[in-house]
Design an enzyme around this catalytic site. Sequence first.
Site, PDB file in Angstrom:
ATOM      1  CD  GLU A 132      44.676  36.530  53.125  1.00  0.00           C
ATOM      2  OE1 GLU A 132      45.025  36.885  54.262  1.00  0.00           O
ATOM      3  OE2 GLU A 132      43.997  37.247  52.368  1.00  0.00           O
ATOM      4  CG  ASN A 173      41.310  32.976  48.071  1.00  0.00           C
ATOM      5  OD1 ASN A 173      41.423  33.133  46.855  1.00  0.00           O
ATOM      6  ND2 ASN A 173      40.869  33.942  48.873  1.00  0.00           N
ATOM      7  CG  HIS A 209      43.670  42.045  46.904  1.00  0.00           C
ATOM      8  ND1 HIS A 209      42.452  42.684  46.731  1.00  0.00           N
ATOM      9  CD2 HIS A 209      43.418  40.946  47.645  1.00  0.00           C
ATOM     10  CE1 HIS A 209      41.511  41.982  47.362  1.00  0.00           C
ATOM     11  NE2 HIS A 209      42.067  40.925  47.919  1.00  0.00           N
ATOM     12  CD  GLU A 237      40.069  37.873  48.400  1.00  0.00           C
ATOM     13  OE1 GLU A 237      40.685  38.861  48.842  1.00  0.00           O
ATOM     14  OE2 GLU A 237      39.877  36.848  49.065  1.00  0.00           O
ATOM     15  CG  ASP A 239      41.068  45.180  44.921  1.00  0.00           C
ATOM     16  OD1 ASP A 239      42.249  44.787  44.933  1.00  0.00           O
ATOM     17  OD2 ASP A 239      40.363  45.227  45.949  1.00  0.00           O
TER      18      ASP A 239
END
Length: 318
Positions: A132, A173, A209, A237, A239
């Site tokens: 990030e 990432n 996300h 990641e 979701d």
Amino acid sequence: TAKLNTVAKAAGKKYLGSATDNPELTDTAYVAILSDNTMFGQITPGNSMKWDATEPSQGTFTFSGGDTIANLAKQNGQLLRGHNCVWYNQLPSWVTSGNFNASQLSAIVSNHCGTLVGHYKGQVYSWDVINEPFNDDGTWRTDVFYNTLGTSYVSIALQAARAADPAAKLYINDYNLESSSAKATAMVNLVKSLQASGVPIDGVGIQGHLIVGEVPSTFQSTLQQFTALGIEVAITELDIRMTLPSTPALLAQQKKDYQSVIGACKAVTGCVGVTVWDYTDKYSWVPSTFSGQGAACPWDANLVRKPAYDGIVAGFTS
Ligand code: G3I
């Protein structure tokens, strides 16, 4: 029914994986599903390899939590993703204290990444070396690393990681890289500049996300923008959250959304795999961060598969 890692591999991917976290490993029903390597071919520790967990005071490294996850992966015959070396969040206060000048912080970053990655040498498929680094508008996040070292902290970390485990794939990432955006452009430009200066970089992690009904239509082309640079991508990641309560209509839309994300990865040769940010709503980070939202994972809180599960299968098989 088809198992997720089996269909991922049949589609030419290296894995379909899940995040996990140490406190969850006392839940035997949870661990039984997690440890089936036809279901999950890869795991990522959600917290226990982060800086606050691994170097809580300067020069003192504690790997017990990370080792537990690494050993689980080994025992299960699963790939391991290291997460992460350098991130603005979950830092011990000694790092953020403001006590260090550039040469000191450079040595600290290099030592942290080198020691962490070196400890797991030979056990990790890929590392989120940098996590990030950008704001959503594509500017650099002004954390202690950027404020002290400028952009050079990225190459310091990547070089230390490469030296410590030459076989590990080194990633940067981030979230909100799922559509063409200022942030995605900033990431493309960062990769190009690292490549131009000979700094090791093997992949970009697209966190994924997402929100039900809002999978970006440019997802696949954005993945291709990265693989066109000669690096791999992974969805790291995934979701897809909704406003609670979940309804049959929302779950049906979520199934479609999982299918489109997986389908985009399937269609892009350099997309090596997909990791869900834990497979069950029981242990999702979403409700504690986004009040009133949740149900983001492919299994519900009772460890029962949701329609999203079939969406993942359909994404790999159709
Ligand atoms: O370890 C402490 C414990 O000592 C304390 O008693 C407890 C009380 O709140 O907190 C524990 O720390 C929590 C930590 O997870 C470990 O369980 C933090 O409060 C909590 O904020 C932290 O959340 C993690 C979050 O990162 C922190 O930013 C989530 O579990 C983790 O899933 C999440 O993962 C991030 C990725 O690393 C990067 N991308 C986004 C993703 C979701 O936020």
